[in-house]
Design a protein around this motif. Structure first.
Motif, PDB file in Angstrom:
ATOM      1  N   GLY A  93       0.819  -1.205   0.000  1.00 21.29           N
ATOM      2  CA  GLY A  93       0.000   0.000   0.000  1.00 21.29           C
ATOM      3  C   GLY A  93       0.850   1.250   0.000  1.00 21.29           C
ATOM      4  O   GLY A  93       2.031   1.213  -0.333  1.00 21.29           O
ATOM      5  N   TYR A  94       0.260   2.358   0.406  1.00 17.72           N
ATOM      6  CA  TYR A  94       0.930   3.654   0.375  1.00 17.72           C
ATOM      7  C   TYR A  94       1.378   4.079   1.775  1.00 17.72           C
ATOM      8  O   TYR A  94       0.703   3.816   2.772  1.00 17.72           O
ATOM      9  CB  TYR A  94      -0.011   4.726  -0.185  1.00 17.72           C
ATOM     10  CG  TYR A  94      -0.377   4.530  -1.627  1.00 17.72           C
ATOM     11  CD1 TYR A  94       0.382   5.091  -2.646  1.00 17.72           C
ATOM     12  CD2 TYR A  94      -1.488   3.761  -1.990  1.00 17.72           C
ATOM     13  CE1 TYR A  94       0.047   4.905  -3.985  1.00 17.72           C
ATOM     14  CE2 TYR A  94      -1.830   3.568  -3.322  1.00 17.72           C
ATOM     15  CZ  TYR A  94      -1.056   4.150  -4.311  1.00 17.72           C
ATOM     16  OH  TYR A  94      -1.391   3.971  -5.628  1.00 17.72           O
ATOM     17  N   TYR A  95       2.531   4.753   1.838  1.00 18.11           N
ATOM     18  CA  TYR A  95       3.030   5.350   3.074  1.00 18.11           C
ATOM     19  C   TYR A  95       3.341   6.819   2.793  1.00 18.11           C
ATOM     20  O   TYR A  95       3.928   7.151   1.755  1.00 18.11           O
ATOM     21  CB  TYR A  95       4.301   4.643   3.548  1.00 18.11           C
ATOM     22  CG  TYR A  95       4.073   3.256   4.111  1.00 18.11           C
ATOM     23  CD1 TYR A  95       3.898   3.072   5.486  1.00 18.11           C
ATOM     24  CD2 TYR A  95       4.026   2.149   3.290  1.00 18.11           C
ATOM     25  CE1 TYR A  95       3.683   1.804   6.015  1.00 18.11           C
ATOM     26  CE2 TYR A  95       3.805   0.879   3.807  1.00 18.11           C
ATOM     27  CZ  TYR A  95       3.637   0.710   5.167  1.00 18.11           C
ATOM     28  OH  TYR A  95       3.427  -0.538   5.685  1.00 18.11           O
ATOM     29  N   ASP A  96       2.935   7.700   3.736  1.00 18.59           N
ATOM     30  CA  ASP A  96       3.274   9.106   3.538  1.00 18.59           C
ATOM     31  C   ASP A  96       4.606   9.409   4.202  1.00 18.59           C
ATOM     32  O   ASP A  96       5.292   8.517   4.712  1.00 18.59           O
ATOM     33  CB  ASP A  96       2.159  10.022   4.057  1.00 18.59           C
ATOM     34  CG  ASP A  96       1.927   9.914   5.567  1.00 18.59           C
ATOM     35  OD1 ASP A  96       2.837   9.446   6.286  1.00 18.59           O
ATOM     36  OD2 ASP A  96       0.845  10.305   6.027  1.00 18.59           O
ATOM     37  N   GLU A  97       5.002  10.700   4.180  1.00 14.15           N
ATOM     38  CA  GLU A  97       6.326  11.072   4.669  1.00 14.15           C
ATOM     39  C   GLU A  97       6.485  10.878   6.175  1.00 14.15           C
ATOM     40  O   GLU A  97       7.598  10.864   6.698  1.00 14.15           O
ATOM     41  CB  GLU A  97       6.632  12.538   4.301  1.00 14.15           C
ATOM     42  CG  GLU A  97       5.912  13.583   5.133  1.00 14.15           C
ATOM     43  CD  GLU A  97       4.445  13.741   4.732  1.00 14.15           C
ATOM     44  OE1 GLU A  97       3.724  14.463   5.429  1.00 14.15           O
ATOM     45  OE2 GLU A  97       4.034  13.136   3.718  1.00 14.15           O
TER      46      GLU A  97
END
Length: 271
Positions: free
Chosen positions: A27-31
């Motif tokens: 999936g996605y990970y932010d900063e």
């Protein structure tokens, strides 16, 4: 992927850190290291369309596709409409192509991308401030080493795959496992789409990542077959005539001696 609210990196495969036992999910990970399930987030593009990850509720087929308000793609496997109501939407500001820091032999793809992303995700979860410093240092080091080790920096930026071919490529099979690029209006046999997470095209049917390498002469298509490369650091492949070659180091390619009867490829200009 730099967006209005956050910067995102996409992890293509779930993995567990053997040293810490921590699971990092697909999936996605932010900063800041916050996780977003690919099925609950969408990205709005500058032209008003949306980029989203879909999973068919009927047959489980996965698809990365563009859509507009009120219109949804259909599953290429069973034809069902793939509805999606994202919990969270962010607006894309810029998509940074890691292909610009690939070396001249074309050592770029899912595995290399993962080796860059995952350490950043770990640091983003643990120490957000240090994450930003580390990211800047890594980007500078990669660019400096790649371009100073080959030749002087080119004065004009080369066209990206998206600029050359766009988000979708339609393929007409001209002979067994040999395809030619055609238009959507033609009777095409294969449809591949750009994967923004891996920065290359992806074919779900064969689990194959591919991109058109313009850093070598002559330009040609290169392929990453998961069933062959597996978890290896190297493994990009090229097809020249009847022969397949596989990357074994930064500068070395060998003729692939395994079964190639199931491998498909796009014809090269020099074939």
């Amino acid at each position: 992927m730099r967006c209005k609210n956050h910067d995102y990196m996409y992890v293509h495969e779930s993995w567990t850190d053997e040293q810490t036992g921590v699971l990092y999910r697909k999936g996605y990970y932010d900063e800041e290291g916050k996780y977003y399930d690919a099925d609950s987030i969408a990205f709005k593009k500058q032209d008003g369309s949306y980029e989203a990850h879909y999973v068919c509720d009927y047959c489980g087929t996965e698809l990365e596709a563009n859509w507009k308000e009120g219109f949804y793609p259909t599953c290429k496997n069973c034809g069902a409409e793939m509805n999606k109501t994202p919990v969270y939407i962010d607006e894309i500001v810029d998509i940074r192509s890691l292909a610009s820091v690939a070396n001249a032999s074309g050592n770029f793809g899912k595995k290399n991308l993962t080796r860059i992303i995952l350490p950043l995700v770990i640091m983003g979860i643990a120490i957000p401030v240090l994450f930003n410093v580390f990211f800047a240092f890594m980007a500078f080091s990669l660019v400096r080493s790649d371009y100073t080790s080959t030749s002087q920096v080119q004065e004009t930026e080369m066209e990206t795959n998206l600029e050359i071919y766009g988000n979708d490529i339609y393929l007409d099979e001209v002979s067994t496992n040999l395809y030619r690029i055609c238009s959507q209006q033609d009777e095409y046999e294969k449809h591949i789409t750009w994967d923004y997470g891996a920065e290359c095209y992806y074919d779900y049917d064969s689990d194959c990542y591919l991109w058109y390498n313009t850093d070598v002469s002559p330009n040609l298509w290169q392929y990453w077959y998961d069933d062959i490369a597996g978890d290896d650091y190297y493994g990009w492949m090229e097809c020249e005539g009847e022969d397949w070659y596989i990357e074994v180091s930064d500068t070395e390619w060998e003729k692939y001696e395994g079964d190639t009867s199931w491998l498909w490829h796009i014809e090269n200009p020099f074939d």
